[in-house]
Motif scaffolding. Structure first.
Motif, mmCIF file in Angstrom:
data_model
loop_
_atom_site.group_PDB
_atom_site.id
_atom_site.type_symbol
_atom_site.label_atom_id
_atom_site.label_comp_id
_atom_site.label_asym_id
_atom_site.label_seq_id
_atom_site.Cartn_x
_atom_site.Cartn_y
_atom_site.Cartn_z
ATOM 1 N N ASP A 173 0.842 -1.198 0.000
ATOM 2 C CA ASP A 173 0.000 0.000 0.000
ATOM 3 C C ASP A 173 0.877 1.247 0.000
ATOM 4 N N ARG A 174 0.263 2.384 -0.364
ATOM 5 C CA ARG A 174 1.022 3.636 -0.428
ATOM 6 C C ARG A 174 0.119 4.817 -0.091
ATOM 7 N N TYR A 175 0.669 5.791 0.624
ATOM 8 C CA TYR A 175 -0.058 7.032 0.910
ATOM 9 C C TYR A 175 0.770 8.213 0.433
ATOM 10 N N GLU A 176 0.102 9.167 -0.195
ATOM 11 C CA GLU A 176 0.746 10.400 -0.644
ATOM 12 C C GLU A 176 -0.105 11.568 -0.183
ATOM 13 N N GLY A 177 0.506 12.510 0.516
ATOM 14 C CA GLY A 177 -0.261 13.665 0.940
ATOM 15 C C GLY A 177 0.268 14.285 2.206
ATOM 16 N N ALA A 178 -0.649 14.856 2.988
ATOM 17 C CA ALA A 178 -0.280 15.609 4.182
ATOM 18 C C ALA A 178 -0.244 14.711 5.418
ATOM 19 N N ARG A 183 0.587 11.015 11.442
ATOM 20 C CA ARG A 183 -0.694 10.514 10.954
ATOM 21 C C ARG A 183 -1.121 11.237 9.680
ATOM 22 N N PHE A 184 -1.911 10.505 8.864
ATOM 23 C CA PHE A 184 -2.489 11.131 7.677
ATOM 24 C C PHE A 184 -3.431 12.238 8.143
ATOM 25 N N HIS A 185 -3.209 13.456 7.694
ATOM 26 C CA HIS A 185 -4.053 14.560 8.155
ATOM 27 C C HIS A 185 -4.022 15.678 7.113
ATOM 28 N N GLY A 186 -5.199 15.984 6.566
ATOM 29 C CA GLY A 186 -5.303 16.969 5.498
ATOM 30 C C GLY A 186 -5.670 16.273 4.199
ATOM 31 N N ARG A 187 -5.262 16.843 3.094
ATOM 32 C CA ARG A 187 -5.595 16.251 1.792
ATOM 33 C C ARG A 187 -4.540 15.229 1.400
ATOM 34 N N GLY A 188 -5.022 14.060 0.941
ATOM 35 C CA GLY A 188 -4.091 13.021 0.540
ATOM 36 C C GLY A 188 -4.759 11.939 -0.275
ATOM 37 N N ALA A 189 -3.966 10.949 -0.652
ATOM 38 C CA ALA A 189 -4.467 9.818 -1.438
ATOM 39 C C ALA A 189 -3.849 8.533 -0.899
ATOM 40 N N TYR A 190 -4.703 7.518 -0.704
ATOM 41 C CA TYR A 190 -4.241 6.216 -0.235
ATOM 42 C C TYR A 190 -4.495 5.197 -1.337
ATOM 43 N N ARG A 197 -8.400 2.734 -4.413
ATOM 44 C CA ARG A 197 -7.771 4.000 -4.061
ATOM 45 C C ARG A 197 -8.788 4.955 -3.439
ATOM 46 N N TYR A 198 -8.291 5.868 -2.633
ATOM 47 C CA TYR A 198 -9.111 6.917 -2.029
ATOM 48 C C TYR A 198 -8.348 8.230 -2.143
ATOM 49 N N GLU A 199 -9.031 9.258 -2.596
ATOM 50 C CA GLU A 199 -8.452 10.591 -2.676
ATOM 51 C C GLU A 199 -9.403 11.564 -2.008
ATOM 52 N N GLY A 200 -8.890 12.327 -1.061
ATOM 53 C CA GLY A 200 -9.742 13.271 -0.358
ATOM 54 C C GLY A 200 -9.125 13.717 0.938
ATOM 55 N N ASP A 204 -6.636 12.910 11.529
ATOM 56 C CA ASP A 204 -6.065 12.056 12.569
ATOM 57 C C ASP A 204 -5.952 10.600 12.122
ATOM 58 N N GLY A 205 -5.559 10.382 10.884
ATOM 59 C CA GLY A 205 -5.306 9.040 10.384
ATOM 60 C C GLY A 205 -6.456 8.355 9.690
ATOM 61 N N ALA A 206 -7.648 8.952 9.669
ATOM 62 C CA ALA A 206 -8.820 8.308 9.066
ATOM 63 C C ALA A 206 -9.421 9.190 7.977
ATOM 64 N N MET A 207 -10.095 8.550 7.018
ATOM 65 C CA MET A 207 -10.820 9.282 5.985
ATOM 66 C C MET A 207 -11.966 10.040 6.652
ATOM 67 N N THR A 208 -11.908 11.342 6.644
ATOM 68 C CA THR A 208 -12.949 12.171 7.238
ATOM 69 C C THR A 208 -13.083 13.447 6.421
ATOM 70 N N GLY A 209 -14.299 13.705 5.948
ATOM 71 C CA GLY A 209 -14.536 14.843 5.064
ATOM 72 C C GLY A 209 -14.963 14.356 3.692
ATOM 73 N N ARG A 210 -14.819 15.196 2.692
ATOM 74 C CA ARG A 210 -15.197 14.816 1.335
ATOM 75 C C ARG A 210 -14.086 13.991 0.696
ATOM 76 N N GLY A 211 -14.498 12.943 -0.033
ATOM 77 C CA GLY A 211 -13.510 12.127 -0.710
ATOM 78 C C GLY A 211 -14.115 11.287 -1.808
ATOM 79 N N VAL A 212 -13.234 10.702 -2.622
ATOM 80 C CA VAL A 212 -13.652 9.843 -3.731
ATOM 81 C C VAL A 212 -12.891 8.530 -3.626
ATOM 82 N N ALA A 213 -13.630 7.418 -3.604
ATOM 83 C CA ALA A 213 -13.023 6.091 -3.563
ATOM 84 C C ALA A 213 -13.386 5.338 -4.837
ATOM 85 N N SER A 214 -12.444 4.561 -5.346
ATOM 86 C CA SER A 214 -12.708 3.766 -6.550
ATOM 87 C C SER A 214 -12.078 2.396 -6.391
#
Length: 299
Positions: A173-178, A183-190, A197-200, A204-214
């Protein structure tokens, strides 16, 4: 199948009476992501990146005369097995030098007032390797840390992943972003190894807010997330053209929404944890002579 099974979707067939259940596969089988996305601590706990600067950098005090008044190359070995080889002045490590720990770890860097500063390399035998800048003895700035088969490239602040970076996990797996404090926090892509994949937004490490998963099968969700689950309003599309638009809770269609299958069948109304709730029968008319909307306790 049990119509009340979680995840089951019911649809009203246009031109027909009654409610029919969609066959399994008519809507994408998409996991609800009940668990939080992996963080560096969760996926690669040994060695964890956070404690490295504070535990491995327990540096021994230097003799007061090390390097002399004007500074020179010096070597010194402590009884515990630690050793220093490099420039020193007035009893402090100053300039380029290498500190070797008794466990075999090495810290080669520019020293400023007896503390690691500037760019350097920290290595643990058969373990972590850090290449990048230091400040006040901690990883600070843009660097690369390899640990437990994982690789982080990006910004550090006071020893932690903080700012923009990329974390490649040993499992693929790979994460790119803030990042914020590891922890993953802000805008990023997993990106999952499976192709998902998830972009949004993350919090505090979890997908929270607006995002797009495919997903590799063509499924796609665009909408709100809370703590890694679909929660709020969203648009979920299946790989064969199915589509649900409306409210979600705990990962499932829940609340007001509209579902359309790939064969033209659709339903619009209220959903409960993935199942359509048919409207109840119309209330019976009031009996003749009874007051409208009478309170039963008053009769």
């Amino acid at each position: 199948s049990n119509p009340e099974e979680r995840g089951a979707l019911l649809v009203h067939s246009a031109g027909q009476q009654g409610i029919t259940m969609l066959a399994r596969g008519d809507i994408a089988e998409i996991p609800p992501f009940r668990k939080r996305l992996p963080t560096p601590e969760a996926r690669a706990p040994a060695p964890a990146p956070a404690p490295l600067p504070r535990t491995e950098f327990a540096l021994r005090a230097t003799p007061a005369d090390l390097g002399g008044k004007h500074g020179r190359h010096a070597t010194f070995e402590w009884p515990c097995g630690d050793a220093y080889d490099g420039w020193a002045a007035n009893g402090k490590r100053q300039g380029r030098g290498t500190y070797t720990f008794a466990n075999g770890a090495t810290l080669e860097c520019d020293w400023v007032e007896d503390a690691p500063g500037g760019r350097g390399v920290f290595k643990v035998p058969r373990g972590a390797v850090y290449r990048g800048p230091f400040r006040d003895g901690l990883f600070h700035g843009k660097g690369v840390l390899k640990f437990g088969g994982n690789t982080y490239r990006g910004a550090f602040r006071a020893g932690a992943f903080h700012g923009s970076g990329t974390l490649a996990l040993a499992g693929g797996d790979r994460y790119e972003g803030a990042f914020r404090n590891h922890r993953f926090h802000g805008r990023g892509a997993y990106f999952w190894k499976s192709g998902q994949r998830y972009e949004g937004l993350f919090e505090d490490g979890a997908m929270t807010g607006r995002g797009v998963a495919s997903w590799p099968g063509g499924q796609r969700y665009a909408g709100d997330y809370v703590d890694g689950r679909r929660e709020g309003r969203g648009d979920l599309r299946g790989g064969a053209g199915q589509r649900y638009r409306g409210e979600f809770a705990d990962g499932y269609p829940h609340g007001a929404g509209r579902f359309a299958s790939s064969n033209g069948k659709f339903v619009e109304g209220t959903f409960a944890m993935g199942a359509f709730v048919p409207p109840g029968p119309a209330p019976a008319p009031d009996e003749p002579g009874s007051p409208p909307n009478a309170d039963p306790e008053e009769t």
